[in-house]
Write a protein that holds these residues in place. Structure first.
Motif, PDB file in Angstrom:
ATOM      1  N   PHE A 171     -35.342 -36.911 -29.131  1.00 17.99           N
ATOM      2  CA  PHE A 171     -36.342 -36.821 -28.917  1.00 17.99           C
ATOM      3  C   PHE A 171     -36.868 -35.467 -28.042  1.00 17.99           C
ATOM      4  O   PHE A 171     -37.282 -34.718 -28.509  1.00 17.99           O
ATOM      5  CB  PHE A 171     -37.460 -37.834 -28.430  1.00 17.99           C
ATOM      6  CG  PHE A 171     -38.854 -37.865 -28.009  1.00 17.99           C
ATOM      7  CD1 PHE A 171     -39.573 -37.089 -29.512  1.00 17.99           C
ATOM      8  CD2 PHE A 171     -39.675 -37.033 -26.911  1.00 17.99           C
ATOM      9  CE1 PHE A 171     -40.661 -36.342 -29.700  1.00 17.99           C
ATOM     10  CE2 PHE A 171     -40.701 -36.034 -27.445  1.00 17.99           C
ATOM     11  CZ  PHE A 171     -41.559 -36.288 -28.019  1.00 17.99           C
ATOM     12  N   GLY A 172     -35.668 -35.702 -27.041  1.00 19.83           N
ATOM     13  CA  GLY A 172     -36.359 -34.418 -26.401  1.00 19.83           C
ATOM     14  C   GLY A 172     -35.210 -32.849 -26.783  1.00 19.83           C
ATOM     15  O   GLY A 172     -35.702 -32.079 -26.499  1.00 19.83           O
ATOM     16  N   THR A 173     -33.986 -33.573 -27.420  1.00 18.96           N
ATOM     17  CA  THR A 173     -33.678 -32.173 -28.083  1.00 18.96           C
ATOM     18  C   THR A 173     -34.038 -31.911 -29.089  1.00 18.96           C
ATOM     19  O   THR A 173     -34.325 -30.706 -29.187  1.00 18.96           O
ATOM     20  CB  THR A 173     -31.740 -33.303 -28.899  1.00 18.96           C
ATOM     21  OG1 THR A 173     -31.514 -33.460 -27.456  1.00 18.96           O
ATOM     22  CG2 THR A 173     -30.808 -31.829 -29.135  1.00 18.96           C
ATOM     23  N   ALA A 186     -38.670 -23.238 -23.194  1.00 20.94           N
ATOM     24  CA  ALA A 186     -38.141 -24.637 -23.725  1.00 20.94           C
ATOM     25  C   ALA A 186     -37.233 -25.001 -22.243  1.00 20.94           C
ATOM     26  O   ALA A 186     -37.288 -26.358 -22.203  1.00 20.94           O
ATOM     27  CB  ALA A 186     -38.221 -24.508 -24.833  1.00 20.94           C
ATOM     28  N   VAL A 187     -35.902 -24.692 -21.744  1.00 23.44           N
ATOM     29  CA  VAL A 187     -35.454 -25.382 -20.912  1.00 23.44           C
ATOM     30  C   VAL A 187     -36.725 -26.209 -19.517  1.00 23.44           C
ATOM     31  O   VAL A 187     -35.638 -27.173 -18.636  1.00 23.44           O
ATOM     32  CB  VAL A 187     -34.549 -24.304 -20.575  1.00 23.44           C
ATOM     33  CG1 VAL A 187     -33.385 -24.217 -21.284  1.00 23.44           C
ATOM     34  CG2 VAL A 187     -34.597 -23.265 -19.535  1.00 23.44           C
ATOM     35  N   THR A 221     -39.543 -36.805 -23.450  1.00 19.19           N
ATOM     36  CA  THR A 221     -38.806 -37.735 -23.536  1.00 19.19           C
ATOM     37  C   THR A 221     -39.711 -38.585 -24.525  1.00 19.19           C
ATOM     38  O   THR A 221     -40.586 -38.937 -24.314  1.00 19.19           O
ATOM     39  CB  THR A 221     -38.059 -38.457 -22.243  1.00 19.19           C
ATOM     40  OG1 THR A 221     -37.139 -39.198 -22.153  1.00 19.19           O
ATOM     41  CG2 THR A 221     -39.665 -38.594 -20.962  1.00 19.19           C
ATOM     42  N   GLY A 222     -38.369 -39.499 -24.652  1.00 23.20           N
ATOM     43  CA  GLY A 222     -38.980 -41.057 -25.479  1.00 23.20           C
ATOM     44  C   GLY A 222     -38.133 -42.221 -25.640  1.00 23.20           C
ATOM     45  O   GLY A 222     -37.828 -41.695 -24.728  1.00 23.20           O
ATOM     46  N   ASP A 252     -47.016 -28.604 -31.177  1.00 26.72           N
ATOM     47  CA  ASP A 252     -45.888 -28.678 -31.827  1.00 26.72           C
ATOM     48  C   ASP A 252     -45.249 -29.776 -31.508  1.00 26.72           C
ATOM     49  O   ASP A 252     -44.817 -30.283 -32.642  1.00 26.72           O
ATOM     50  CB  ASP A 252     -44.883 -27.834 -31.341  1.00 26.72           C
ATOM     51  CG  ASP A 252     -45.510 -26.432 -30.775  1.00 26.72           C
ATOM     52  OD1 ASP A 252     -45.971 -26.296 -31.613  1.00 26.72           O
ATOM     53  OD2 ASP A 252     -44.831 -25.798 -29.696  1.00 26.72           O
ATOM     54  N   ALA A 253     -45.188 -30.799 -30.534  1.00 22.84           N
ATOM     55  CA  ALA A 253     -44.911 -31.845 -30.292  1.00 22.84           C
ATOM     56  C   ALA A 253     -45.090 -33.364 -32.080  1.00 22.84           C
ATOM     57  O   ALA A 253     -44.829 -33.918 -32.701  1.00 22.84           O
ATOM     58  CB  ALA A 253     -45.361 -32.870 -29.502  1.00 22.84           C
ATOM     59  N   TRP A 254     -46.166 -33.393 -31.648  1.00 24.68           N
ATOM     60  CA  TRP A 254     -47.065 -33.614 -32.676  1.00 24.68           C
ATOM     61  C   TRP A 254     -47.487 -33.097 -33.903  1.00 24.68           C
ATOM     62  O   TRP A 254     -46.755 -34.109 -35.037  1.00 24.68           O
ATOM     63  CB  TRP A 254     -48.918 -33.703 -32.418  1.00 24.68           C
ATOM     64  CG  TRP A 254     -49.367 -34.742 -33.533  1.00 24.68           C
ATOM     65  CD1 TRP A 254     -50.114 -34.309 -34.709  1.00 24.68           C
ATOM     66  CD2 TRP A 254     -49.397 -35.966 -33.969  1.00 24.68           C
ATOM     67  NE1 TRP A 254     -50.214 -35.781 -35.701  1.00 24.68           N
ATOM     68  CE2 TRP A 254     -49.797 -36.062 -35.229  1.00 24.68           C
ATOM     69  CE3 TRP A 254     -49.120 -37.066 -32.635  1.00 24.68           C
ATOM     70  CZ2 TRP A 254     -49.890 -37.706 -35.545  1.00 24.68           C
ATOM     71  CZ3 TRP A 254     -49.093 -37.979 -33.014  1.00 24.68           C
ATOM     72  CH2 TRP A 254     -49.825 -38.643 -34.238  1.00 24.68           C
TER      73      TRP A 254
END
Length: 180
Positions: free
Chosen positions: A104-106, A120-121, A126-127, A147-149
């Motif tokens: 997920f983080g990747t 972005a770094v 996390t998930g 963006d995540a959603w």
């Protein structure tokens, strides 16, 4: 390639949204609003919503409360994923995870790179899974929540997404507890 199979039924999931902030209020919580607007527009159910300070024990307490609640399938937190001394959301999440969803983080970083480049770094999104509940820690900006959603969670929380999705394996998240 990923796709939505329109021949399959959509199964809404119950999602709790937690904003981690020392300064946000219900009136100024734009990131929480972004998540609530998107998850309900997608057909999911807002199970609960809250705001806690950047305090690890307060975050862990709320996460454990919702993990124990059978009316919550997914927890989305926003805020506290950065690098400053007050950013402890990731540590709180990892304290309750049974399994971390490392990719997920990747994937979030790959999505973020397209929008904000090497900045972005600085995110530690996390998930993970705990007690049969999915947990995702997202940055505190409305753009990062969008963006995540839009790029990850909307698809993975759609039971029609192919080739696979988080919803279809929900009944199996706690199968290890049934073994003897």
């Amino acid at each position: 390639m990923s796709r939505i199979d329109e021949t399959l039924p959509f199964h809404p999931v119950r999602i709790a949204v937690l904003t981690v902030s020392d300064s946000r209020t219900p009136e100024t919580d734009k990131s929480g609003d972004t998540l609530v607007d998107r998850l309900t527009a997608a057909g999911h159910i807002l199970a609960d919503r809250g705001i806690v300070p950047d305090d690890r024990s307060a975050i862990v307490g709320r996460l454990r409360h919702w993990i124990a609640d059978p009316a919550v399938d997914v927890i989305l937190t926003t805020g506290g994923t950065g690098l400053t001394g007050r950013d402890v959301t990731v540590e709180a999440h990892r304290e309750v995870y049974e399994k971390e969803i490392e990719a997920f983080g990747t994937v979030f970083t790959l999505v973020s790179m397209q929008k904000i480049g090497t900045s972005a770094v600085q995110s530690r999104a996390t998930g993970g899974v705990a007690g049969g509940t999915y947990l995702f820690a997202l940055p505190g900006s409305p753009g990062a929540c969008r963006d995540a959603w839009d790029e990850i969670l909307k698809l993975q929380l759609d039971s029609r997404h192919r080739p696979c999705n988080f919803v279809e394996i929900m009944p199996r998240l706690e199968e290890h507890l049934k073994r003897k």
